[in-house]
Design an enzyme around this catalytic site. Sequence first.
Site, mmCIF file in Angstrom:
data_model
loop_
_atom_site.group_PDB
_atom_site.id
_atom_site.type_symbol
_atom_site.label_atom_id
_atom_site.label_comp_id
_atom_site.label_asym_id
_atom_site.label_seq_id
_atom_site.Cartn_x
_atom_site.Cartn_y
_atom_site.Cartn_z
ATOM 1 N N GLU B 60 41.724 -27.454 -32.349
ATOM 2 C CA GLU B 60 41.008 -28.421 -33.222
ATOM 3 C C GLU B 60 40.635 -27.862 -34.211
ATOM 4 O O GLU B 60 40.259 -28.305 -35.560
ATOM 5 C CB GLU B 60 39.989 -29.091 -32.479
ATOM 6 N N HIS B 127 35.515 -37.881 -22.222
ATOM 7 C CA HIS B 127 36.388 -38.844 -23.219
ATOM 8 C C HIS B 127 35.706 -39.951 -23.426
ATOM 9 O O HIS B 127 36.611 -41.211 -23.401
ATOM 10 C CB HIS B 127 37.763 -39.006 -22.065
HETATM 11 C C1 LIG Z 1 40.405 -28.847 -26.800
HETATM 12 C C2 LIG Z 1 41.161 -30.105 -26.384
HETATM 13 N N1 LIG Z 1 41.992 -30.967 -27.124
HETATM 14 C C3 LIG Z 1 42.681 -31.861 -26.588
HETATM 15 C C4 LIG Z 1 42.551 -32.109 -25.330
HETATM 16 C C5 LIG Z 1 43.422 -33.443 -24.742
HETATM 17 N N2 LIG Z 1 44.375 -32.778 -23.931
HETATM 18 C C6 LIG Z 1 44.154 -32.983 -22.523
HETATM 19 S S1 LIG Z 1 45.238 -32.070 -21.694
HETATM 20 C C7 LIG Z 1 46.278 -32.103 -23.037
HETATM 21 C C8 LIG Z 1 47.540 -31.142 -22.983
HETATM 22 C C9 LIG Z 1 47.505 -29.848 -22.114
HETATM 23 O O1 LIG Z 1 48.515 -29.013 -22.236
HETATM 24 P P1 LIG Z 1 48.548 -27.556 -21.340
HETATM 25 O O2 LIG Z 1 47.340 -26.968 -21.598
HETATM 26 O O3 LIG Z 1 49.813 -27.155 -21.545
HETATM 27 O O4 LIG Z 1 48.454 -28.127 -19.910
HETATM 28 P P2 LIG Z 1 49.438 -29.203 -18.887
HETATM 29 O O5 LIG Z 1 48.610 -30.386 -18.960
HETATM 30 O O6 LIG Z 1 50.630 -28.888 -19.234
HETATM 31 O O7 LIG Z 1 49.164 -28.627 -17.479
HETATM 32 C C10 LIG Z 1 45.684 -32.285 -24.135
HETATM 33 C C11 LIG Z 1 46.071 -32.117 -25.523
HETATM 34 C C12 LIG Z 1 41.700 -31.549 -24.365
HETATM 35 N N3 LIG Z 1 41.615 -31.955 -23.131
HETATM 36 N N4 LIG Z 1 40.963 -30.498 -25.217
#
Ligand SMILES: Cc1ncc(C[n+]2csc(CCOP(=O)(O)OP(=O)(O)O)c2C)c(N)n1
Lengths: 342, 324
Positions: B60, B127
């Site tokens: 972000e 959220h």
């Molecule tokens: C700082 C932040 N930005 C956006 C989000 C929204 N968000 C939640 S999970 C996710 C994807 C996470 O991907 P990853 O870290 O690869 O973990 P995975 O879900 O693949 O286990 C996003 C964009 C968040 N939780 N925190």
Amino acid sequence: MEATLTREQLLDMYYYMKLTRMVEERLQRLYRQGKIVGGLYRSLGQEGESVASAYALEEGDFLAVMIRNLGALFVRGVRPWEIFTQYMGKGTSPTRGKDNIVHFGSVERGIIPPISHLGDLIPVMAGIALASKMQRKRSVALTYIGDGGTSTGAFHEGLNFAAVLKLPLIVIAEDNGYAYSTPKHKQMAIENIADRAIGYGIFGETVDGNDVIAVYQATRRAIQRAREGLGPTLLEVKTFRMRGHAEHDDAWYVPRELLEYWQKRDPILRLETYLKEHGMADETDFEAITRRIEEEIEADLQYAEQSPMPDPRIALEDVYAEAPSVLEGAPRPREHAAKTRS
Amino acid sequence: MPVLTYLEAIRQGLWEEMERDERVFLLGEDIGVYGGAFKVTEGFLERFGEERVIDTPISEAAIVGAAIGAALVGLRPVAEMQFIDFISIAFDQLTNFAAKCRYRWGAGVPIVVRGPCGGGVHGGPFHSQNVEAYFFHTPGLKIVEPATPYDAKGLIKAAIRDEDPVLYFEHKYLYRRIRGEVPEGDYIVPIGKADIKRPGRDVTILTYGWMLHKSLEAAELVAQEGIEVEVVDLRTLLPLDDETILSSVAKTGRAVIVHEDTRTGGIAGELAMRINERIFEYLEAPVVRVTAPDTPIPFSPPLEEFFLPQVEEIVQAIRWVANY
Ligand SMILES: Cc1ncc(C[n+]2csc(CCOP(=O)(O)OP(=O)(O)O)c2C)c(N)n1
């Protein structure tokens, strides 16, 4: 190295992996029945890395999970009813309905809860590791991050901080292919997340995340280094997310072939095969474990379903150490302004 | 006139601005291939291509920082926060860099940062937040929060064309629940203008976002008792529209301020003080507020409902000031 895990330990890990999968399957049914409040995030296909890494910890160590590390919580002694009540928003849940999913913790149990802001746990776990060092304790701090989460500033700052202070921190980076819909190549311009370790001057290693023995052993190595004062490790586990980001997401953006490729490498099946090939267990052993889990789940789910929803007034409690009155000291408190809360 | 959802209206506004001005581009997490977590940008990648619809890493601070940089040299970035809660990570870029550029060295930062805010969908503490108060205190930023599809389209267009950094908060509870008439083609809802959504002579409600709809419901209920409530939709939170706010309260002599955000340090406090300073003599009753209590927003439905301001509480507040 493989000899270091006994049959009992391997079956123990098998139990936790299977427990994770079966609890999540149950959650999925509850989700479809509309009994779950909010979203459901599964760890299907990557239960192995969570279980094996947490299994490598010892008492007194600290663990912080992310959304797909339910298995690690089970290893730490969390029981299915805690998960069911969290997902259902029940008053008996560990957070009494204030937060959801795996968002709960307790310092006594060595569990630090995640927040949704990805990466933010890493500096916090560095702080736990720092305290361990300052208090001359042996304990290490272990936490997880997704491939997507490694793009955050907090991830970088936390690891760099821990590196400079040589803190007993272990960060398990899960390369599971996708961050929500975003493939890894849009998240970073390198192939292996562990390569980042070079930039921090710490240990980095990449292992097959669906090989529980490999994950266990790599985590043991990291723990040993941490206890010896050699500083943090960035341990990358290669695995795959076999469902969408959450249950509302059918993951249409993931190519079929990838799912088929990883299906064959399912961590539970792999451990079964290993145990069978080495004459350590057979179908009856697996069935016995499965039956035991079924019973445990039944009992815990019943408790969760019968649990009441929280009393609305709980919403006002625990903001500070002492139960405060929202109105205390306010001039002329009146019904309308008070939201009739007390 | 076509009837659109609140979400479709935002989408249409964005789309038209991208058609109209090739300097406009979008960046954010999962906004391209996936079309955004809430599908606001569905179809944009196909139409506008990867250079103008950029799927970013989960970063972000980098998303907003890069938007600022691109804006400084002539582009018009619109950055999406997947949930507005994550704007906290870009707090520094917004409050220290973007908000102070014009003042320090005369440089404009025409960016829009948009994303879903608010509760009501059991999103839990991370959220569901309303983050306006953190930014309300920062001169140099503008903040808007539409409550209707008409305003949503008009305000996103105004935000994109604005020369200053604009935070555009979309209430996720309204996305698919609220429909309304939205003109086809170009129009603007000016930033800095509140709107009287229901005229009345007895009590003024000042509100915005989801709470506009709850306030209108409350106004409807007390109308049966003969209390005529004027409901003012602030639409823009920074800068506030003093003229509309003060003239309405001066007319009715009674004000209830309703917001979903928590109480202490919330926008209601500032509004009450402006009324107090400028038109005290017109008041027939103390100004009161209906807000969430000073706690994080809880997850479980009974707790969340208790936390969020309810129609009944607004009704009570209206009756209280009306009978003072
Ligand atoms: C700082 C932040 N930005 C956006 C989000 C929204 N968000 C939640 S999970 C996710 C994807 C996470 O991907 P990853 O870290 O690869 O973990 P995975 O879900 O693949 O286990 C996003 C964009 C968040 N939780 N925190």
